[in-house]
Design a protein around this motif. Structure first.
Motif, mmCIF file in Angstrom:
data_model
loop_
_atom_site.group_PDB
_atom_site.id
_atom_site.type_symbol
_atom_site.label_atom_id
_atom_site.label_comp_id
_atom_site.label_asym_id
_atom_site.label_seq_id
_atom_site.Cartn_x
_atom_site.Cartn_y
_atom_site.Cartn_z
ATOM 1 N N GLY A 1 23.324 35.643 54.479
ATOM 2 C CA GLY A 1 21.812 36.714 54.792
ATOM 3 C C GLY A 1 22.016 38.117 53.922
ATOM 4 O O GLY A 1 21.084 38.651 54.316
ATOM 5 N N LEU A 2 23.820 38.537 53.839
ATOM 6 C CA LEU A 2 23.659 39.832 53.694
ATOM 7 C C LEU A 2 24.226 39.741 52.284
ATOM 8 O O LEU A 2 24.142 41.592 51.804
ATOM 9 N N GLY A 3 23.978 39.520 51.660
ATOM 10 C CA GLY A 3 24.076 39.799 49.824
ATOM 11 C C GLY A 3 25.667 40.673 49.696
ATOM 12 O O GLY A 3 26.417 39.654 50.789
ATOM 13 N N PRO A 4 26.182 41.501 48.811
ATOM 14 C CA PRO A 4 27.156 41.453 48.876
ATOM 15 C C PRO A 4 27.693 42.259 50.607
ATOM 16 O O PRO A 4 29.457 42.443 50.452
ATOM 17 N N TYR A 5 27.324 42.843 50.724
ATOM 18 C CA TYR A 5 27.523 43.423 52.110
ATOM 19 C C TYR A 5 27.537 42.868 52.436
ATOM 20 O O TYR A 5 29.358 42.351 53.802
ATOM 21 N N GLY A 6 27.901 41.472 53.096
ATOM 22 C CA GLY A 6 28.000 40.467 53.673
ATOM 23 C C GLY A 6 29.449 39.882 53.520
ATOM 24 O O GLY A 6 30.397 39.361 54.125
ATOM 25 N N ALA A 7 29.408 39.955 51.822
ATOM 26 C CA ALA A 7 30.895 39.180 50.965
ATOM 27 C C ALA A 7 32.152 40.437 51.547
ATOM 28 O O ALA A 7 33.291 39.244 51.446
ATOM 29 N N ILE A 8 31.315 41.310 51.839
ATOM 30 C CA ILE A 8 32.583 42.168 51.860
ATOM 31 C C ILE A 8 33.062 42.139 52.820
ATOM 32 O O ILE A 8 34.116 42.772 53.763
ATOM 33 N N LEU A 9 32.275 42.439 54.283
ATOM 34 C CA LEU A 9 32.370 41.652 55.700
ATOM 35 C C LEU A 9 33.540 40.642 55.887
ATOM 36 O O LEU A 9 34.339 40.789 56.213
ATOM 37 N N SER A 10 33.346 39.433 54.621
ATOM 38 C CA SER A 10 34.231 38.012 55.049
ATOM 39 C C SER A 10 34.971 39.101 54.463
ATOM 40 O O SER A 10 36.130 37.246 54.992
ATOM 41 N N ALA A 11 35.330 39.267 53.226
ATOM 42 C CA ALA A 11 36.542 39.507 52.815
ATOM 43 C C ALA A 11 37.695 40.135 53.643
ATOM 44 O O ALA A 11 38.432 40.149 54.349
ATOM 45 N N PHE A 12 36.668 41.567 54.950
ATOM 46 C CA PHE A 12 37.436 42.497 55.799
ATOM 47 C C PHE A 12 38.253 41.084 56.970
ATOM 48 O O PHE A 12 38.743 41.192 57.859
ATOM 49 N N ARG A 13 37.558 40.120 57.037
ATOM 50 C CA ARG A 13 37.010 39.284 58.217
ATOM 51 C C ARG A 13 38.278 38.405 58.134
ATOM 52 O O ARG A 13 39.041 37.874 58.502
ATOM 53 N N GLU A 14 38.803 38.488 56.564
ATOM 54 C CA GLU A 14 39.510 36.784 56.150
ATOM 55 C C GLU A 14 40.884 37.975 56.029
ATOM 56 O O GLU A 14 41.873 37.634 57.333
ATOM 57 N N GLN A 15 40.434 39.197 55.884
ATOM 58 C CA GLN A 15 42.156 39.903 55.836
ATOM 59 C C GLN A 15 41.688 41.344 56.133
ATOM 60 O O GLN A 15 42.088 42.200 54.806
ATOM 61 N N PRO A 16 41.741 42.279 57.707
ATOM 62 C CA PRO A 16 41.345 43.042 57.865
ATOM 63 C C PRO A 16 42.440 44.142 57.574
ATOM 64 O O PRO A 16 41.914 45.045 57.454
ATOM 65 N N ASP A 17 43.824 43.641 57.009
ATOM 66 C CA ASP A 17 44.471 44.772 56.889
ATOM 67 C C ASP A 17 44.810 44.854 54.964
ATOM 68 O O ASP A 17 45.600 46.303 54.949
ATOM 69 N N ALA A 18 43.818 44.352 54.558
ATOM 70 C CA ALA A 18 44.295 44.575 53.311
ATOM 71 C C ALA A 18 42.877 45.636 52.923
ATOM 72 O O ALA A 18 41.679 45.524 53.303
ATOM 73 N N ALA A 19 43.190 46.561 51.430
ATOM 74 C CA ALA A 19 42.165 47.038 51.162
ATOM 75 C C ALA A 19 41.579 46.024 49.772
ATOM 76 O O ALA A 19 42.715 45.588 48.929
ATOM 77 N N TRP A 20 40.170 46.480 49.780
ATOM 78 C CA TRP A 20 39.589 45.410 48.434
ATOM 79 C C TRP A 20 39.302 45.342 47.295
ATOM 80 O O TRP A 20 37.715 46.984 48.085
ATOM 81 N N LEU A 21 39.258 44.843 46.263
ATOM 82 C CA LEU A 21 38.370 46.006 44.813
ATOM 83 C C LEU A 21 37.858 45.117 44.746
ATOM 84 O O LEU A 21 37.889 43.852 44.235
ATOM 85 N N VAL A 22 36.832 45.441 45.079
ATOM 86 C CA VAL A 22 35.017 44.471 45.071
ATOM 87 C C VAL A 22 34.434 44.612 43.192
ATOM 88 O O VAL A 22 33.853 46.548 44.014
ATOM 89 N N VAL A 23 34.265 43.823 43.124
ATOM 90 C CA VAL A 23 33.657 43.540 41.804
ATOM 91 C C VAL A 23 32.558 43.364 41.295
ATOM 92 O O VAL A 23 32.583 41.828 41.741
ATOM 93 N N ALA A 24 31.205 43.653 41.103
ATOM 94 C CA ALA A 24 29.710 42.823 40.568
ATOM 95 C C ALA A 24 30.627 41.401 39.690
ATOM 96 O O ALA A 24 31.131 42.189 38.486
ATOM 97 N N CYS A 25 30.000 39.729 39.374
ATOM 98 C CA CYS A 25 30.191 39.911 38.237
ATOM 99 C C CYS A 25 29.261 39.857 37.043
ATOM 100 O O CYS A 25 29.032 39.327 36.228
ATOM 101 N N ASP A 26 28.151 40.370 37.414
ATOM 102 C CA ASP A 26 27.455 41.343 36.102
ATOM 103 C C ASP A 26 27.714 42.561 35.516
ATOM 104 O O ASP A 26 26.783 43.489 35.516
ATOM 105 N N LEU A 27 28.536 42.835 35.581
ATOM 106 C CA LEU A 27 29.256 44.287 34.625
ATOM 107 C C LEU A 27 30.210 43.506 33.970
ATOM 108 O O LEU A 27 30.968 43.462 33.366
ATOM 109 N N PRO A 28 29.182 42.836 32.659
ATOM 110 C CA PRO A 28 30.301 42.411 31.190
ATOM 111 C C PRO A 28 30.927 43.184 30.386
ATOM 112 O O PRO A 28 31.775 42.621 29.658
#
Length: 385
Positions: free
Chosen positions: A263-290
């Motif tokens: 229920g947190l939108g992109p914010y929750g997705a970024i946190l979910s990625a860090f929860r999975e791999q907290p020692d990685a950096a994440w290059l986050v891109v939205a899918c609506d950038l054609p």
């Protein structure tokens, strides 16, 4: 269920933190003055590239140390002072590793006076003046990575050899060889740069578009796959972020990462990625950038600053940081959680109020996002030109 099957706590991937931060070394085996000088040399050489910090204890007389400063003496538990060129916080609460990690969460390098504090890794100085003191601390030599010989010392103490299996394979320098010592730390920090993973944000409900934006075919395949393939040239691993119920819709050839912060939108997705791999950096891109292309990703990754909280573009539309085409460093994970604890779920707000590496896009149109059917038709016309 038996007692042995019962688990009291959820299993989480813990960040690779030491007592203070991810990268920390304690200098031990020489007088405090020598440790301070050594720390000064390393910090002066590395501070232009990394956030460095130093941990020590007061060397004041016991009676002076027992006297609380300022308003603490009147009963306050904390006092903040704006010292104009720096900021000072005094407080009375006892410290432990959990509080230290909060205080040093944005630090890249922490150097520690090992005569007073411990750290995850150690630099041992072989110094006759501190032989007895070092022998008392031999149990602290759990992860020695460098040995330094003080002036007049040629051999590593026998008890140090016994405490460090394979000590002969470690680099051994003279304490006076500043260039080699600095080079050692530079190499360690380069190796410690977090691996870069990719995350395609495709878990939105696309309410304004009226259909799944991640499934729109702009370039011969569904956009979520096109974006994932684009990121593979720049990232170690690439995941498509989606809601749990969407996972069955994603091609088996692509890794998925479902939201665990619901229920947190992109914010929750970024946190979910860090929860999975907290020692990685994440290059986050939205899918609506054609219009996003390799050149734009090359600019972003080549100008990445791992000492910053994040690296992102200045939006050509409003001049603010663009949060959904951003490299989020591991140090941003606790920061994102702290903003969430204060009731904020806007990644842009985090970027605005943090030390963010902002760059101007060479191709501003690549940051154009599409949220409505009208914007879709506009971009279609741009693509056929």
């Amino acid at each position: 269920m038996t007692l042995k099957e019962h688990k009291k706590h959820s299993v989480l991937t813990k960040p690779a933190l030491g007592h203070f931060a991810r990268n920390e070394w304690a200098f031990v085996g020489t007088p405090c003055g020598e440790i301070k000088t050594l720390a000064d040399q390393v910090i002066a050489a590395l501070s232009s590239s990394y956030k460095c910090s130093y941990v020590d204890a007061s060397h004041a007389h016991a009676d002076a140390a027992a006297t609380l400063p300022g308003r603490l003496a009147k009963g306050a538990v904390a006092e903040y002072t704006d010292q104009i060129t720096y900021h000072q916080v005094d407080f009375t609460q006892p410290m432990n590793a959990f509080r230290f990690r909060q205080l040093f969460s944005e630090m890249d390098l922490v150097l520690v006076n090992g005569n007073h504090q411990q750290a995850q890794a150690q630099v041992v100085v072989i110094d006759e003046r501190k032989r007895a003191s070092l022998q008392k601390r031999v149990a602290q030599l759990t992860n020695v990575q460098l040995i330094l010989l003080a002036e007049g010392t040629e051999q590593v103490f026998d008890f140090v050899q016994e405490a460090i299996p394979g000590w002969q394979a470690l680099p051994i320098y003279k304490l006076s060889d500043t260039a080699k010592i600095v080079s050692f730390f530079q190499e360690q920090m380069q190796r410690a740069q977090p691996v870069l993973n990719g995350l395609v944000l495709a878990g939105g409900q696309s309410l304004r578009m009226g259909r799944d934006k991640g499934a729109i075919d702009w370039h011969g395949k569904a956009q979520r796959y096109f974006m994932a393939d684009l990121l593979k040239g720049f990232c170690n691993e690439v995941y498509i972020s989606c809601r749990a119920e969407q996972q069955v819709e994603v091609n088996n050839g692509y890794k998925t990462l479902s939201d665990t912060f619901i229920g947190l939108g992109p914010y929750g997705a970024i946190l979910s990625a860090f929860r999975e791999q907290p020692d990685a950096a994440w290059l986050v891109v939205a899918c609506d950038l054609p219009l996003l292309d390799e050149q734009t990703l090359e600019q972003l990754t080549s100008q990445r600053d791992s000492a910053a909280t994040a690296t992102t573009f200045v939006s050509p539309h409003d001049g603010f940081p663009e949060p959904l085409i951003t490299i989020w460093e591991p140090k941003s994970y606790p920061l994102l959680l702290s903003f969430l604890a204060q009731g904020y779920t806007c990644p842009r707000k985090v970027l605005i109020n943090s030390e963010t590496n902002l760059i101007n896009p060479q191709h501003p149109d690549a940051l154009l996002n599409v949220n409505t059917p009208q914007e879709l038709e506009k971009v279609k016309r741009l693509l056929v030109k």
